[in-house]
Design a protein around this motif. Structure first.
Motif, PDB file in Angstrom:
ATOM      1  N   GLN A  19     -13.767   5.444 -18.867  1.00 51.55           N
ATOM      2  CA  GLN A  19     -15.081   5.923 -19.295  1.00 51.55           C
ATOM      3  C   GLN A  19     -15.458   5.322 -20.651  1.00 51.55           C
ATOM      4  OE1 GLN A  19     -14.359  10.159 -19.428  1.00 51.55           O
ATOM      5  NE2 GLN A  19     -13.688  10.100 -21.552  1.00 51.55           N
ATOM      6  N   PHE A  20     -16.741   5.427 -20.951  1.00 49.99           N
ATOM      7  CA  PHE A  20     -17.213   5.011 -22.264  1.00 49.99           C
ATOM      8  C   PHE A  20     -16.935   6.139 -23.250  1.00 49.99           C
ATOM      9  CE2 PHE A  20     -19.703   2.488 -19.284  1.00 49.99           C
ATOM     10  CZ  PHE A  20     -19.566   1.211 -19.826  1.00 49.99           C
ATOM     11  N   VAL A  21     -16.406   5.779 -24.410  1.00 54.86           N
ATOM     12  CA  VAL A  21     -15.925   6.821 -25.322  1.00 54.86           C
ATOM     13  C   VAL A  21     -16.623   6.816 -26.685  1.00 54.86           C
ATOM     14  CG1 VAL A  21     -13.669   6.975 -24.242  1.00 54.86           C
ATOM     15  CG2 VAL A  21     -14.059   5.287 -26.069  1.00 54.86           C
ATOM     16  N   ILE A  70     -22.466  10.340 -27.259  1.00 57.31           N
ATOM     17  CA  ILE A  70     -23.862  10.723 -27.081  1.00 57.31           C
ATOM     18  C   ILE A  70     -24.504   9.713 -26.143  1.00 57.31           C
ATOM     19  CG2 ILE A  70     -26.048  11.189 -28.240  1.00 57.31           C
ATOM     20  CD1 ILE A  70     -23.750  13.075 -28.988  1.00 57.31           C
ATOM     21  N   HIS A  71     -24.884  10.149 -24.962  1.00 57.73           N
ATOM     22  CA  HIS A  71     -25.482   9.242 -23.981  1.00 57.73           C
ATOM     23  C   HIS A  71     -26.538   9.977 -23.177  1.00 57.73           C
ATOM     24  CE1 HIS A  71     -22.542  11.376 -21.499  1.00 57.73           C
ATOM     25  NE2 HIS A  71     -23.249  10.994 -20.444  1.00 57.73           N
ATOM     26  N   ALA A  72     -27.229   9.254 -22.325  1.00 63.42           N
ATOM     27  CA  ALA A  72     -28.256   9.838 -21.463  1.00 63.42           C
ATOM     28  C   ALA A  72     -28.172   9.189 -20.091  1.00 63.42           C
ATOM     29  CB  ALA A  72     -29.651   9.643 -22.071  1.00 63.42           C
ATOM     30  N   GLY A  73     -28.747   9.853 -19.107  1.00 64.20           N
ATOM     31  CA  GLY A  73     -28.814   9.306 -17.764  1.00 64.20           C
ATOM     32  C   GLY A  73     -30.152   8.628 -17.534  1.00 64.20           C
ATOM     33  N   PRO A  74     -30.258   7.798 -16.503  1.00 56.70           N
ATOM     34  CA  PRO A  74     -31.507   7.061 -16.266  1.00 56.70           C
ATOM     35  C   PRO A  74     -32.686   7.955 -15.908  1.00 56.70           C
ATOM     36  CG  PRO A  74     -29.965   6.772 -14.440  1.00 56.70           C
ATOM     37  CD  PRO A  74     -29.211   7.456 -15.531  1.00 56.70           C
ATOM     38  N   TYR A  75     -32.424   9.195 -15.470  1.00 56.56           N
ATOM     39  CA  TYR A  75     -33.527  10.078 -15.084  1.00 56.56           C
ATOM     40  C   TYR A  75     -33.773  11.187 -16.101  1.00 56.56           C
ATOM     41  CZ  TYR A  75     -32.838   7.485 -10.813  1.00 56.56           C
ATOM     42  OH  TYR A  75     -32.703   6.459  -9.911  1.00 56.56           O
ATOM     43  N   ASP A  76     -33.133  11.080 -17.261  1.00 56.54           N
ATOM     44  CA  ASP A  76     -33.481  11.980 -18.360  1.00 56.54           C
ATOM     45  C   ASP A  76     -34.857  11.599 -18.898  1.00 56.54           C
ATOM     46  OD1 ASP A  76     -31.021  13.068 -18.007  1.00 56.54           O
ATOM     47  OD2 ASP A  76     -30.153  12.358 -19.881  1.00 56.54           O
ATOM     48  N   CYS A  77     -35.641  12.586 -19.304  1.00 55.73           N
ATOM     49  CA  CYS A  77     -36.982  12.280 -19.798  1.00 55.73           C
ATOM     50  C   CYS A  77     -36.901  11.621 -21.168  1.00 55.73           C
ATOM     51  CB  CYS A  77     -37.857  13.529 -19.831  1.00 55.73           C
ATOM     52  SG  CYS A  77     -37.458  14.711 -21.135  1.00 55.73           S
ATOM     53  N   LEU A  78     -37.931  10.852 -21.491  1.00 55.58           N
ATOM     54  CA  LEU A  78     -37.952  10.103 -22.746  1.00 55.58           C
ATOM     55  C   LEU A  78     -37.919  11.029 -23.959  1.00 55.58           C
ATOM     56  CD1 LEU A  78     -40.518   7.243 -21.993  1.00 55.58           C
ATOM     57  CD2 LEU A  78     -38.018   7.131 -22.016  1.00 55.58           C
ATOM     58  N   ILE A 129     -26.305   5.650 -19.130  1.00 58.35           N
ATOM     59  CA  ILE A 129     -25.162   5.490 -18.237  1.00 58.35           C
ATOM     60  C   ILE A 129     -25.437   6.215 -16.922  1.00 58.35           C
ATOM     61  CG2 ILE A 129     -22.698   5.970 -17.910  1.00 58.35           C
ATOM     62  CD1 ILE A 129     -22.375   5.824 -20.945  1.00 58.35           C
ATOM     63  N   HIS A 130     -25.234   5.485 -15.834  1.00 51.80           N
ATOM     64  CA  HIS A 130     -25.365   6.088 -14.502  1.00 51.80           C
ATOM     65  C   HIS A 130     -23.977   6.336 -13.937  1.00 51.80           C
ATOM     66  CE1 HIS A 130     -26.839   7.031 -10.541  1.00 51.80           C
ATOM     67  NE2 HIS A 130     -26.084   6.075 -10.011  1.00 51.80           N
ATOM     68  N   SER A 131     -23.699   7.576 -13.585  1.00 50.90           N
ATOM     69  CA  SER A 131     -22.392   7.941 -13.035  1.00 50.90           C
ATOM     70  C   SER A 131     -22.558   8.432 -11.609  1.00 50.90           C
ATOM     71  CB  SER A 131     -21.730   9.035 -13.882  1.00 50.90           C
ATOM     72  OG  SER A 131     -21.534   8.601 -15.209  1.00 50.90           O
ATOM     73  N   SER A 132     -21.531   8.168 -10.790  1.00 48.11           N
ATOM     74  CA  SER A 132     -21.533   8.686  -9.423  1.00 48.11           C
ATOM     75  C   SER A 132     -21.298  10.191  -9.458  1.00 48.11           C
ATOM     76  CB  SER A 132     -20.449   7.990  -8.595  1.00 48.11           C
ATOM     77  OG  SER A 132     -19.178   8.165  -9.203  1.00 48.11           O
ATOM     78  N   GLN A 133     -21.430  10.833  -8.315  1.00 47.46           N
ATOM     79  CA  GLN A 133     -21.305  12.288  -8.261  1.00 47.46           C
ATOM     80  C   GLN A 133     -19.935  12.781  -8.713  1.00 47.46           C
ATOM     81  OE1 GLN A 133     -22.400  13.493  -4.307  1.00 47.46           O
ATOM     82  NE2 GLN A 133     -24.595  13.298  -4.700  1.00 47.46           N
ATOM     83  N   ASP A 134     -18.903  11.993  -8.500  1.00 46.96           N
ATOM     84  CA  ASP A 134     -17.564  12.409  -8.931  1.00 46.96           C
ATOM     85  C   ASP A 134     -17.223  11.865 -10.318  1.00 46.96           C
ATOM     86  OD1 ASP A 134     -17.339   9.758  -8.380  1.00 46.96           O
ATOM     87  OD2 ASP A 134     -15.671   9.946  -6.960  1.00 46.96           O
ATOM     88  N   SER A 135     -18.246  11.340 -11.030  1.00 47.31           N
ATOM     89  CA  SER A 135     -18.110  10.841 -12.409  1.00 47.31           C
ATOM     90  C   SER A 135     -17.213   9.621 -12.518  1.00 47.31           C
ATOM     91  CB  SER A 135     -17.576  11.948 -13.340  1.00 47.31           C
ATOM     92  OG  SER A 135     -18.490  13.018 -13.380  1.00 47.31           O
ATOM     93  N   SER A 136     -16.923   8.977 -11.397  1.00 48.04           N
ATOM     94  CA  SER A 136     -16.121   7.758 -11.441  1.00 48.04           C
ATOM     95  C   SER A 136     -17.047   6.536 -11.511  1.00 48.04           C
ATOM     96  CB  SER A 136     -15.228   7.656 -10.199  1.00 48.04           C
ATOM     97  OG  SER A 136     -16.027   7.613  -9.022  1.00 48.04           O
ATOM     98  N   PHE A 137     -16.497   5.426 -11.972  1.00 51.29           N
ATOM     99  CA  PHE A 137     -17.223   4.165 -12.069  1.00 51.29           C
ATOM    100  C   PHE A 137     -18.583   4.308 -12.771  1.00 51.29           C
ATOM    101  CE2 PHE A 137     -14.712   4.065  -8.084  1.00 51.29           C
ATOM    102  CZ  PHE A 137     -13.795   3.088  -8.455  1.00 51.29           C
TER     103      PHE A 137
END
Length: 490
Positions: A211-213, A272-280, A298-306
């Motif tokens: 993961q990104f740390v 501190i990060h955000a997902g692609p569908y978080d609002c601006l 950062i886009h994560s899969s449902q199981d938070s892998s990859f």
């Protein structure tokens, strides 16, 4: 030969008042010859406009007008045009710009500076858009239009709605690259990568955790160089070689002495990060509240892998979205027309007797002094001025990466290198790598409207504007992206 507009007999305002307001009309869109015509001359006179020194595409003229509503147009190289970035309506002469100059009770007066010499209507060094009210007693006063609280709240509400309705996904470019660093890289190698790639921040990837740390930024290198410099010997490659990014991050709290509101140290537990569908709006608030320059998307899969690193979101990118959306409907945001000196925006040089801090340095100050000021004053840049306070350059946190050129960090002492020498080193590096792209020292005037400031700050690589006095370029203040968003979001 310029076309003429027939006299329709329009009155300027029809109001008898004991004073006139010298108002500066500005055309910011280039041309070889520019004229002004308006209701204040009954549309019968074309007033020549003069180029503004230091601004190739800007023309202005100062003209005495009475308080009230006025309409005007510009004749640019023989063609009648209106300025779409200013308020405009459809009138008897097609699309025309409009301005409302309030009467004396609606002005915010301040004493006219006695150091400012008197100017005629045609003096191009007059502050752009800054009116000066001449009272019946003959004294001169600066008169700044006041924005009403309802207009301010309406503007903020509309911006909030826009930011809440759009997502971080819209910040993603059609193509590009995002660079991440392994936490086990030596600091020295990471230093060179940032320099070679022309970036000042990079997310950190931990292979063991998958993961990104965190992120590595220019501030990290400032702290590292100060820490090693405190040992009393010249910096060497070996000292940097012994530090991995992970080891540095683990010991960073001992260097920074990070404190919470109760004066106790605390570690930052998560990236501190955000997902692609978080609002601006949420992305902007994360940047502001955590006092960071960027937030990884950062886009994560449902199981938070990859996890996939998609983009580094910044306030500049979000501001570009705001400006692009509202630039053709600026009338829906009344605050966009306000001169920056009339709104609580930025950090200004304190008046005599005020104790507000404002940091500036001379070019012969040491690099050590500059780095200390950047860290302890918690600012991202420092104006470099001459003995008269006129702007020469600016030193920013990201300038530290220039020390990677020819391994300069291994051969210098921070307290012996001057800011001038450090900047010269950076300019030599820029000629090869184009790191700052000529945008390192952007300026604006106190009378520039907010929409013009937003337009400039929305450009990639521009994180702040230095407010200077027209002509002398004496520093009057500085406006950062964070200042703009703190104001827009209330």
């Amino acid at each position: 030969m310029f076309g003429s507009v027939p006299d329709r007999g329009h009155e300027s305002s029809g109001v008898s008042v004991p004073f006139l307001i010298p108002w500066s009309f500005v055309w910011r869109h280039g041309g070889r010859s520019v004229y002004l015509c308006g209701s204040f001359t009954r549309w019968s006179e074309r007033i020549p406009m003069s180029p503004v020194e230091g601004y190739d595409d800007v023309f202005q003229v100062v003209w005495n007008v009475t308080p009230g509503h006025h309409q005007y147009k510009f004749c640019v190289d023989g063609e009648w045009r209106h300025d779409e970035s200013q308020s405009f309506v459809r009138g008897d002469y097609g699309l025309v710009n409009t301005v409302f100059l309030a009467r004396q009770p609606d002005m915010i007066p301040s004493t006219f500076s006695p150091q400012t010499p008197g100017r005629s209507n045609m003096d191009v060094d007059f502050d752009v858009n800054m009116p000066v009210a001449t009272s019946s007693s003959g004294t001169l006063q600066e008169a700044v239009p006041r924005i009403s609280s309802p207009d301010l709240e309406v503007s903020r509400h509309r911006i909030s709605i826009f930011l809440s309705a759009h997502t971080a996904y819209e910040l993603l470019p059609e193509s590009g690259k995002v660079i991440a660093l392994d936490v086990n890289l030596p600091v020295k190698q990471a230093f060179h990568i940032l320099y070679e790639q022309g970036i000042s921040v990079a997310p950190l990837w931990d292979l063991c955790k998958g993961q990104f740390v965190g992120v590595l930024s220019a501030l990290d290198f400032i702290l590292i160089l100060r820490e090693l410099g405190n040992h009393g010997s010249n910096l060497t490659e070996e000292e940097l070689e012994t530090h991995t990014i992970a080891a540095w991050k683990e010991g960073k709290l001992h260097v920074t002495g990070a404190m919470d509101g109760n004066g106790e140290s605390f570690p930052r537990q998560h990236l501190i990060h955000a997902g692609p569908y978080d609002c601006l709006k949420d992305v902007a608030l994360k940047i502001l509240q955590n006092k960071v320059a960027t937030v990884p998307i950062i886009h994560s899969s449902q199981d938070s892998s990859f996890p996939q690193l998609l983009h580094l979101a910044s306030l500049s990118g979000i501001l570009k979205c705001i400006y692009r959306y509202f630039r053709h409907s600026s009338s829906s945001l009344p605050i966009l027309q306000q001169p920056i000196c009339s709104i609580p925006l930025g950090t200004w040089v304190p008046e005599i007797g005020e104790s507000k801090p404002f940091s500036m340095l001379r070019p012969n100050a040491s690099l050590s002094a500059a780095l200390t000021l950047l860290v302890e004053a918690e600012v991202s840049s420092i104006p470099i001025v001459d003995d008269n306070g006129s702007l020469l350059d600016i030193y920013s946190r990201s300038d530290i990466t220039a020390l990677a050129k020819d391994k300069a960090y291994a051969h210098i002492r921070l307290d012996e290198m001057s800011i001038h020498q450090a900047l010269q080193l950076g300019q030599d590096a820029n000629s090869t790598h184009g790191f700052f792209n000529g945008q390192r020292c952007q300026m604006c005037l106190r009378s520039d409207p907010l929409h013009e400031v937003m337009k400039r700050l929305a450009n990639p690589g521009v994180r702040r504007l230095v407010i200077v006095e027209a002509g002398s370029k004496r520093v009057e203040g500085i406006i950062s992206l964070s200042d703009v968003f703190n104001f827009l979001l209330g």
